[in-house]
Design a protein around this motif. Structure first.
Motif, PDB file in Angstrom:
ATOM      1  N   MET A   1      46.026  68.298  36.423  1.00 35.46           N
ATOM      2  CA  MET A   1      46.453  69.652  36.142  1.00 35.46           C
ATOM      3  C   MET A   1      46.087  69.977  34.695  1.00 35.46           C
ATOM      4  SD  MET A   1      50.277  71.306  36.124  1.00 35.46           S
ATOM      5  CE  MET A   1      50.975  69.746  36.430  1.00 35.46           C
ATOM      6  N   GLU A   3      46.740  71.570  31.304  1.00 33.24           N
ATOM      7  CA  GLU A   3      47.932  71.938  30.536  1.00 33.24           C
ATOM      8  C   GLU A   3      47.915  73.406  30.119  1.00 33.24           C
ATOM      9  OE1 GLU A   3      50.681  70.111  29.971  1.00 33.24           O
ATOM     10  OE2 GLU A   3      49.783  68.566  31.231  1.00 33.24           O
ATOM     11  N   HIS A   5      46.832  75.880  31.896  1.00 26.48           N
ATOM     12  CA  HIS A   5      47.319  76.638  33.052  1.00 26.48           C
ATOM     13  C   HIS A   5      48.839  76.620  33.090  1.00 26.48           C
ATOM     14  CE1 HIS A   5      43.306  75.899  35.378  1.00 26.48           C
ATOM     15  NE2 HIS A   5      43.183  76.801  34.427  1.00 26.48           N
ATOM     16  N   LEU A   6      49.401  75.443  32.946  1.00 25.45           N
ATOM     17  CA  LEU A   6      50.851  75.307  32.986  1.00 25.45           C
ATOM     18  C   LEU A   6      51.504  76.108  31.858  1.00 25.45           C
ATOM     19  CD1 LEU A   6      53.345  74.047  34.240  1.00 25.45           C
ATOM     20  CD2 LEU A   6      52.946  72.011  32.833  1.00 25.45           C
ATOM     21  N   TYR A   7      50.936  76.040  30.680  1.00 24.08           N
ATOM     22  CA  TYR A   7      51.455  76.794  29.535  1.00 24.08           C
ATOM     23  C   TYR A   7      51.452  78.298  29.825  1.00 24.08           C
ATOM     24  CZ  TYR A   7      51.688  78.774  24.830  1.00 24.08           C
ATOM     25  OH  TYR A   7      52.023  79.510  23.731  1.00 24.08           O
ATOM     26  N   VAL A   9      51.320  79.813  32.756  1.00 27.79           N
ATOM     27  CA  VAL A   9      52.242  80.107  33.852  1.00 27.79           C
ATOM     28  C   VAL A   9      53.668  80.205  33.322  1.00 27.79           C
ATOM     29  CG1 VAL A   9      53.288  79.152  35.955  1.00 27.79           C
ATOM     30  CG2 VAL A   9      50.807  79.182  35.691  1.00 27.79           C
ATOM     31  N   ARG A  10      54.034  79.266  32.481  1.00 27.28           N
ATOM     32  CA  ARG A  10      55.392  79.288  31.924  1.00 27.28           C
ATOM     33  C   ARG A  10      55.616  80.529  31.069  1.00 27.28           C
ATOM     34  NH1 ARG A  10      56.105  72.902  30.439  1.00 27.28           N
ATOM     35  NH2 ARG A  10      56.695  72.257  32.544  1.00 27.28           N
ATOM     36  N   VAL A  39      45.595  79.451  37.075  1.00 25.56           N
ATOM     37  CA  VAL A  39      46.871  80.041  36.653  1.00 25.56           C
ATOM     38  C   VAL A  39      47.533  80.774  37.822  1.00 25.56           C
ATOM     39  CG1 VAL A  39      47.957  81.731  35.124  1.00 25.56           C
ATOM     40  CG2 VAL A  39      46.176  80.213  34.227  1.00 25.56           C
ATOM     41  N   MET A  42      49.098  78.471  40.432  1.00 28.96           N
ATOM     42  CA  MET A  42      50.383  77.924  39.984  1.00 28.96           C
ATOM     43  C   MET A  42      51.476  78.983  40.023  1.00 28.96           C
ATOM     44  SD  MET A  42      49.180  75.437  36.887  1.00 28.96           S
ATOM     45  CE  MET A  42      50.724  74.588  36.690  1.00 28.96           C
ATOM     46  N   SER A  46      54.866  78.919  42.318  1.00 34.77           N
ATOM     47  CA  SER A  46      56.197  79.040  41.712  1.00 34.77           C
ATOM     48  C   SER A  46      56.932  80.280  42.208  1.00 34.77           C
ATOM     49  CB  SER A  46      56.100  79.038  40.185  1.00 34.77           C
ATOM     50  OG  SER A  46      55.515  80.224  39.707  1.00 34.77           O
TER      51      SER A  46
END
Length: 140
Positions: A1, A3, A5-7, A9-10, A39, A42, A46
């Protein structure tokens, strides 16, 4: 994954930001589209229906639709995308038919075939297990 993308998304989810800037990247080059897809996938997982619908629409109409289809087929639950197999078949040209031999897209095709078989079985059961016969003297 990734990071990043996760950042992103959050940030979008936690700060209740619009995903519009990410969505606009789908219209960019291959790299932009790939980043946006990661993005949006994810976000969809979610709970963002908007992200899910945008990617589904992109598969129907977007330029880099094959890459997006392969990506979502690999990470989404099958029921979110199995109906896209028919859409994809209608868009195939050139070398893309090889797409159906590869995972995870092959799983979409199999799921679509299963869904069709279930519908046919349900239709037969609904009609009492009998198929309509042509009327006497009707042309075949």
């Amino acid at each position: 994954m990734d990071e990043r993308h996760l950042y992103l998304v959050r940030l979008i989810r936690d700060l209740e930001l619009s995903p519009a800037p990410v969505i606009s990247l789908l219209a960019g080059d291959h790299d932009d589209c790939e980043q946006a897809t990661g993005v949006l996938e994810m976000l969809a997982r979610s709970g963002s229906m908007e992200a899910r619908q945008v990617l589904r629409s992109y598969i129907r109409e977007g330029e880099h639709w094959v890459d997006v289809l392969e990506s979502v087929a690999g990470c989404w639950p099958v029921e979110w995308s199995d109906d896209l197999a028919d859409v994809a078949r209608s868009r195939l040209t050139g070398d893309e038919p090889l797409l159906w031999r590869c995972e995870p897209v092959g799983a979409l095709a199999a799921s679509a075939a299963e869904r069709l078989a279930e519908r046919q079985t349900s239709a037969r059961q609904c009609c009492g297990g009998t198929e309509r016969q042509p009327a006497a003297g009707a042309a075949r």
